[in-house]
Design a protein around this motif. Sequence first.
Motif, PDB file in Angstrom:
ATOM      1  N   THR A  24      30.809  12.070  11.598  1.00 31.31           N
ATOM      2  CA  THR A  24      30.547  12.518  12.962  1.00 31.31           C
ATOM      3  C   THR A  24      29.998  13.935  12.966  1.00 31.31           C
ATOM      4  N   LEU A  25      30.571  14.771  12.123  1.00 28.47           N
ATOM      5  CA  LEU A  25      30.102  16.152  12.026  1.00 28.47           C
ATOM      6  C   LEU A  25      28.626  16.183  11.633  1.00 28.47           C
ATOM      7  N   TRP A  39      30.209  14.398  25.468  1.00 34.29           N
ATOM      8  CA  TRP A  39      29.423  15.192  24.504  1.00 34.29           C
ATOM      9  C   TRP A  39      27.962  15.296  24.950  1.00 34.29           C
ATOM     10  N   LEU A  40      27.420  14.171  25.418  1.00 37.61           N
ATOM     11  CA  LEU A  40      26.033  14.194  25.879  1.00 37.61           C
ATOM     12  C   LEU A  40      25.863  15.181  27.026  1.00 37.61           C
ATOM     13  N   VAL A  73      26.525  14.993  14.624  1.00 33.95           N
ATOM     14  CA  VAL A  73      26.514  16.005  15.685  1.00 33.95           C
ATOM     15  C   VAL A  73      25.587  17.151  15.304  1.00 33.95           C
ATOM     16  N   GLY A 127      29.448  19.981  20.697  1.00 36.28           N
ATOM     17  CA  GLY A 127      29.671  19.111  19.545  1.00 36.28           C
ATOM     18  C   GLY A 127      31.146  18.889  19.251  1.00 36.28           C
ATOM     19  N   PHE A 176      18.685  19.037  20.696  1.00 38.20           N
ATOM     20  CA  PHE A 176      19.177  19.903  21.764  1.00 38.20           C
ATOM     21  C   PHE A 176      18.763  21.343  21.493  1.00 38.20           C
ATOM     22  N   LEU A 191      32.673  15.522  20.487  1.00 38.69           N
ATOM     23  CA  LEU A 191      32.480  14.301  19.702  1.00 38.69           C
ATOM     24  C   LEU A 191      33.368  14.316  18.451  1.00 38.69           C
ATOM     25  N   LEU A 192      33.587  15.489  17.913  1.00 45.86           N
ATOM     26  CA  LEU A 192      34.485  15.556  16.760  1.00 45.86           C
ATOM     27  C   LEU A 192      35.904  15.148  17.149  1.00 45.86           C
ATOM     28  N   PRO A 210      32.338   3.126  17.787  1.00 46.31           N
ATOM     29  CA  PRO A 210      32.781   1.786  18.166  1.00 46.31           C
ATOM     30  C   PRO A 210      31.649   1.040  18.891  1.00 46.31           C
ATOM     31  N   TRP A 265      36.455   6.494  22.678  1.00 46.11           N
ATOM     32  CA  TRP A 265      35.381   7.119  21.893  1.00 46.11           C
ATOM     33  C   TRP A 265      34.111   7.232  22.726  1.00 46.11           C
ATOM     34  N   VAL A 266      33.783   6.139  23.431  1.00 45.78           N
ATOM     35  CA  VAL A 266      32.527   6.125  24.192  1.00 45.78           C
ATOM     36  C   VAL A 266      32.608   7.095  25.371  1.00 45.78           C
ATOM     37  N   PHE A 290      31.910  10.310  23.991  1.00 47.34           N
ATOM     38  CA  PHE A 290      30.480  10.367  23.647  1.00 47.34           C
ATOM     39  C   PHE A 290      29.674  10.783  24.888  1.00 47.34           C
ATOM     40  N   SER A 302      36.065  11.503  17.396  1.00 48.92           N
ATOM     41  CA  SER A 302      36.137  10.911  16.073  1.00 48.92           C
ATOM     42  C   SER A 302      37.533  11.041  15.485  1.00 48.92           C
ATOM     43  N   ARG A 312      22.176  18.021  17.268  1.00 54.21           N
ATOM     44  CA  ARG A 312      22.096  19.320  17.952  1.00 54.21           C
ATOM     45  C   ARG A 312      20.894  20.118  17.486  1.00 54.21           C
ATOM     46  N   TYR A 364      34.958   9.431   7.892  1.00 51.14           N
ATOM     47  CA  TYR A 364      34.556   9.087   9.262  1.00 51.14           C
ATOM     48  C   TYR A 364      34.383  10.357  10.100  1.00 51.14           C
ATOM     49  N   ILE A 365      35.297  11.287   9.913  1.00 52.94           N
ATOM     50  CA  ILE A 365      35.202  12.533  10.691  1.00 52.94           C
ATOM     51  C   ILE A 365      34.012  13.365  10.221  1.00 52.94           C
ATOM     52  N   PHE A 387      24.013   7.238  17.463  1.00 49.26           N
ATOM     53  CA  PHE A 387      25.241   6.555  17.869  1.00 49.26           C
ATOM     54  C   PHE A 387      25.653   5.530  16.811  1.00 49.26           C
ATOM     55  N   LEU A 437      18.727   8.685  19.940  1.00 43.53           N
ATOM     56  CA  LEU A 437      20.132   8.798  20.359  1.00 43.53           C
ATOM     57  C   LEU A 437      20.926   7.537  20.013  1.00 43.53           C
TER      58      LEU A 437
END
Lengths: 654, 455
Positions: free
Chosen positions: B398-399, A162-163, B402, A179, B410, A182-183, B359, A155-156, A159, A186, B406, B394-395, B353, B349
Amino acid sequence: MSSIWPALLMLLAVAIPTVWAGVLLPFGRRLGTPLSGYGASVAGVLSVAMVLCGLVTWLGSAGEWGYGGRPVVRTMSWVSLPSIGLIVGVHVDSLACASAVVVSIVSCLVTLLTVADTRRDLRSHRQFQSLGVMTSAGLLACVSPSLLQLLACGWVVLFGGWLSASHDAGDRHRARRGGGVLLVASLGAVLLMIACVLLVNDRGGTTLGALANPMPLTIGLFVLAGTGVWIGLFPAQGWMDRLAPAPAGPRVLASLLPGAVGMLILLRVATSLDADTRLAGVLLSIVSLTLLLPAMIAQRDLARLVPIVGGVIHLVSAIAVLMGGAVTGAIVWLTLLLAGSAVMISMAAVSRATRGTTEFARLGGLILRLPVTACVFAGSVLLLVGIPYLGASSGWIALQDALQQLASDQPGWITGLLVGLPVVVTVLLAIALTRAWMLTHFGRQRHLRTHARAAESTLAWGAAGAAMVFAAVCAQPWFPMQSLITQQPRETHWLVHNAPPERAVTRPSELLDEVEIEEPAVSAVQYAWGIGVLVASAIWWRGGRTVRRVMSNPAPAALATALREQACFDDLYRAVPGGLMRAAGSAVGQADEIASEQTAHLGTQALRVPVGIVTLLDDAIVGSDAPGGHRAWIVLAVGSVVVGAAIAILVVVA
Amino acid sequence: MNWLVSHPLGAIALLPALSAGAVALSPRRAGRWIALAGTALTLLALLIVPLFAEIDTERRLAGGSITVARGLVLELAMDPAARALSRLLGAIAVVVVLLTWERPGGLRRFHAMPMLALCFALLSVFASTPLTIVIGLLLTSASAAGLLWSAGELPAAARLTGTHAVSAALLMIAVACGLREKDAWTQASVWLAMVAVFVRLGVPPLHAWVGSAMSAGAWATRLSVLAIVSITSIAALARWPGLMPIHADAISGMAIVGASILLWGVLAASGADRVTQVARGLWVGLIGLLIVQVANHQPQAMLLTAAALIAPIGLALIARSIERRFGHDDLRKLGGLSNAMPSLMAVALPSAFLAASAPGSPGFAATLATMIGSARVIDGAAGVTTLTLIALSYIVLTLAIVRMTRLCFFGPRPLDDVRQHPSDLRWWEIAGVSILLAIALIAGLMPALVLLPGS
């Protein structure tokens, strides 16, 4: 010597890049670009040194632990919830040492390349942060004692990817594309979390010991699915395309490390997956390769080629693990990873030399401006496609041996199909990479501005060259790492840490003195396809006009465009989810014993045509009156013409 | 009062209040040092006293008790859960003082009120009988409303007071039911107490106060209100006598409801237009996770969720800094802040995270523990449904993260925004949030060492 040392040294190797990434978080902007890059390089070199010290400690131990004995395991309970055995820590064994050496050196070289790539970019300290995060997570994955820790590391790593892929102040579209990485992280993590949940309830923990015993189908499928998302198994392989916006160096690492973590998981569970799960994994890998290989050949962007090559390497390695077992899989994976990293770093060096221009439409004719980079690129490609005695050749040979053995032990249409896999993949890799090399360095100057500003960077081609030399040297039988991999007895307990201490194992140092290394016999087929690659390259070079004429027809052009843009993948994604499961079930059904018996003979013979032709020729010449000294040359000549013609046909079709 | 001061727990709980009094009487510049010393001393005491005090066989550091009437007992005690949560509170108090470091004008208000709230929160965390818990929660709610009121956020204070009044009424009925000492009444008491605590935490549809508290006042106000309400509520859930014995028939339904609320919250976060709304969605999602943990009887996993709540709180603080500089925290009008405000990015950031339950974060540990608990306790289709909902959440989570990252950090800066070079965070803000994030990160990396000592 205390057993704490290998664990401590590995932990230090993990900690050093992490510490530097932590320093860069608040102070990166003040330190500035060169200093943050130099610091990251120093951290990378120190990390490599620690890993090598750990390797030496592991190899040099003559006690109960160490090479040939028990692994060094230092763990702690991560969550001390009642009867939930979730542990984290360090697990040092041969596989951990070998993979940590590869990961640390590749990461260090990528960092050096990134220093060259981003010297004038004021914001690039963030790229060094992500490189540090990815390096640390990758190294920690190598020494993971549990599935939980491997999950976290994967995962990391993503990550960090993704960065890198998202961070671009001027382009919102790039940030949106990044993006997806990262999905994917996940999604893979969720599937592996479910596997962890089932493992905890079934066996009380997620340690490597729990993973080593045969596991139920459900758990195996979740492990395979979670791993497959990171490796790039169908239908998840599209995420790799999302890494293209990242800068050259981080793109390489982000393309390699998630798959590497997935491979580590697969290697640790290789002995415990049942036949159905393996079959599902192999079928999905073949489907993924079927999609990725045409996309690789028809690719028109060097940046997008990097993650695709990474995906191909890991898919082939996954097949090697699932069909050939853990030891063969480890050999194939590490040799391909080494050679593949050399190729990918070379591509990144080109990208750096052209200041980020990666479209083939804007490259071309750069050989005069980038002579050293071109040579390094070409050498790396030869290493990956398996030039005899060097690079990944030992991996390809091991894979070929394992698949042939499997086909003879368990005849069937799938095993017969797989025998041709190494030849097909190496040939297509050779075509795609040679095409990329030639489109980059030869032909006319397609974009004058790019051509004018292209310049060699000593640091960039130095990193690529070092990766190439490393890949060439490490694959040799006399080199400790290769012996660490190949001289291990092919027993399952090598990877599952139940090796009895009294087992006699030849150490690499002793190997140098006492063991006579048998030179592998090079068959005519190997020479034949090697020369065939060169012939195909020449045909491609000189026959470009013909190919372009063919490609200008509407149907091939449309097909090629679809493959390049991978739009067909999107359609597949929409249509396939239900059909995929039906197809997999159908394939599994067809692979049963009765179907195998019916199709074994026909399938095996039909899919061994390339090898069979040369073998038949050899037999014919043996029966003729040709002198013995000339026989090999005749086989070579005829074989090269046959293989070259086959490749040329493939090129024209592609 | 004799039992209170004669025992270390009472003294520790009173320390912040005494410091608040000293701050109120001291000169402005000296006040912040007194506040820092008071909170640091409290944290130190929370760390050291359990090492030397006598601990009983249940690993409890027993406090004195008073019988008010038949069946009504006031008692303070420190079991492992109270120990972990009180340390979290102490660390947050230090952060609050740091966040108000450069505000001498409002020093007394900004320091005295949070420290008084900390005192009540510690009492609430140490409370080990129903009556003590109810009193502690009432006092904490009052101090939280007072904090919002003193910051001039009257609508937010009104929303919080209204919701918490409902909760308090339910709690008092629960205590009354518990006094009947019959099985049915005890069950009713447990359910009422549970509903009351979840209402207090902001379970849908009564979660309006969460959003308004996240949008109200300065960093210190938001942090204090959210931290004390969440930690005291979780302490009450984890320490209610009998630990919420749920009937076997109700477990699966409750777990599915909790997992649905989790999904609902993260879905809301993924479609939010403001950073505050993202934070609120995550908060609601974690409340759903808490419900699943209560159903599965996982009091220790609740402690991990308490640490995970730091992530939405951190996002609320980040929303405040963006709002202060741009006048809004609308994601559609932001972009490119990673270059315009690098220090904010440096804390945002890690917050993202943590908020993504990556994790290494307490959210990940809590999610995984909850999934394991659900798979063990709940069989059949209900178990699969719960697992699926959590995995899907969980998914989606993350969406959401993100998307927020973004749009906010970003990409290019909006062309119509004249503030191309907004001021960045100050050192005390960075230090404060860094401590907060470090606590969460350590809790996620080593939950066995930090949050669950001796368990």
